[in-house]
Design a protein around this motif. Structure first.
Motif, PDB file in Angstrom:
ATOM      1  N   HIS A   6       1.091  -1.335  -0.036  1.00 56.11           N
ATOM      2  CA  HIS A   6      -0.168   0.059   0.084  1.00 56.11           C
ATOM      3  C   HIS A   6       0.875   0.975  -0.006  1.00 56.11           C
ATOM      4  CE1 HIS A   6      -4.081   1.398   1.053  1.00 56.11           C
ATOM      5  NE2 HIS A   6      -3.442   2.669   1.252  1.00 56.11           N
ATOM      6  N   HIS A   8       0.938   5.327  -1.948  1.00 55.14           N
ATOM      7  CA  HIS A   8       0.277   6.161  -2.638  1.00 55.14           C
ATOM      8  C   HIS A   8       1.582   7.172  -3.416  1.00 55.14           C
ATOM      9  CE1 HIS A   8      -3.436   5.459  -0.860  1.00 55.14           C
ATOM     10  NE2 HIS A   8      -2.986   5.679   0.201  1.00 55.14           N
ATOM     11  N   GLU A  92      -8.702   2.368  -2.392  1.00 53.46           N
ATOM     12  CA  GLU A  92      -8.953   1.949  -0.932  1.00 53.46           C
ATOM     13  C   GLU A  92     -10.542   2.371  -0.691  1.00 53.46           C
ATOM     14  OE1 GLU A  92      -5.591   4.735   0.960  1.00 53.46           O
ATOM     15  OE2 GLU A  92      -7.327   4.111   2.381  1.00 53.46           O
ATOM     16  N   HIS A 153      -6.348  -2.783   5.460  1.00 55.96           N
ATOM     17  CA  HIS A 153      -5.264  -2.161   5.094  1.00 55.96           C
ATOM     18  C   HIS A 153      -4.743  -1.062   6.457  1.00 55.96           C
ATOM     19  CE1 HIS A 153      -3.717   2.087   4.420  1.00 55.96           C
ATOM     20  NE2 HIS A 153      -5.139   2.404   4.440  1.00 55.96           N
ATOM     21  N   ASP A 203       1.933   2.750   3.489  1.00 53.51           N
ATOM     22  CA  ASP A 203       0.844   3.827   3.342  1.00 53.51           C
ATOM     23  C   ASP A 203       1.638   5.138   2.913  1.00 53.51           C
ATOM     24  OD1 ASP A 203      -1.762   4.684   2.959  1.00 53.51           O
ATOM     25  OD2 ASP A 203      -2.158   5.013   5.208  1.00 53.51           O
TER      26      ASP A 203
END
Ligand code: NI
Length: 254
Positions: A6, A8, A92, A153, A203
């Motif tokens: 995960h 971004h 997500e 997550h 994340d």
């Protein structure tokens, strides 16, 4: 051998040095990265990144913060996007009752709609749950989401809830906060849940693990999460890397 499940990478925080961020990740052994979308635009950008880099995969979906931006036409466009061969999940998606940026009723409505989309496409989901434990759990059950795959997550719930999820076939993804001093709850989760059910993630650009806490997070820091899990479970770092890597590959069918 690391899989950041995960990240971004499409976030603004990386727009000036993405190539260096990716290079550092590869130097630390990050071989695969899942980049989920958070709204329509970032979902598109996630797909673009996945087209550019062979080791990056994408998920498309709208985060509960932006649930108010969704409408039927956008959902149809997301569905089209999700048929891209490098899109491996819907996410997500979920509920966020901490910030309540979108009304809760709206969040729940579009959470269900996106779960139904995932089922229709036979794709697993990446779940965001903040202070909405019971509603997320109930809706996932009501929508039979476990049949196509559920990944929690940046899991922050109790060990007991994690066990219920795993009993239903779900996977739990552990992020940077497990390395923080006040992480007792998440440490319990790692102790109780078998390694075969755990994924690791950054994340990034958010939630940098210790000792990078407070700085911009990036995929190379996923090693700190693996190190912490190895310490908690008294396993070797290499084993944690290898098993979580295989878990993520299996989950996303890569
Ligand atoms: Ni995220």
């Amino acid at each position: 051998m690391l899989f950041d499940s995960h990240a971004h990478l499409d976030a603004n925080q990386f727009k000036n040095d993405l190539n260096e961020v990716i290079k550092r990740a590869q130097d630390e052994g990050v071989e695969l990265i899942m980049n989920p979308g958070a709204d329509y635009e970032s979902s598109m950008n996630a797909v673009k990144l996945a087209e550019t880099y062979d080791f990056i995969y994408a998920a498309v979906g709208v985060h509960p913060h932006d649930a108010s931006s969704l409408d039927d036409m956008m959902l149809t466009l997301l569905k089209k996007m999700a048929k891209h061969p490098k899109v491996k999940a819907i996410g997500e998606i979920g509920l966020d009752y901490h910030y309540d940026y979108s009304p809760r009723e709206t969040q729940r409505y579009w959470f269900r709609k996106q779960l139904q989309l995932a089922k229709a496409l036979n794709l697993p989901v990446i779940i965001h749950d903040r202070e909405a434990n019971q509603d997320v759990f109930n809706i996932l059950k009501e929508e039979n989401a476990f049949e196509t795959g559920v990944l929690l997550h940046c899991y922050s719930g109790s060990a007991e809830l994690a066990r219920q999820y795993v009993n239903l076939g779900a996977y739990i993804s552990i992020a940077g906060p497990v390395t923080y001093k006040n992480a007792r709850k998440t440490v319990e989760v790692v102790e109780m849940i078998p390694l075969e059910k755990l994924l690791i993630e950054t994340d990034s650009p958010y939630l940098s693990p210790h000792p990078m806490r407070g700085k911009r997070n990036e995929s190379s820091y996923v090693k700190y999460v693996a190190e912490k899990i190895a310490e908690i479970k008294s396993l070797s770092y290499e084993e944690v890397c290898r098993v979580t890597f295989e878990n993520a590959k299996k989950y996303f069918k890569i």
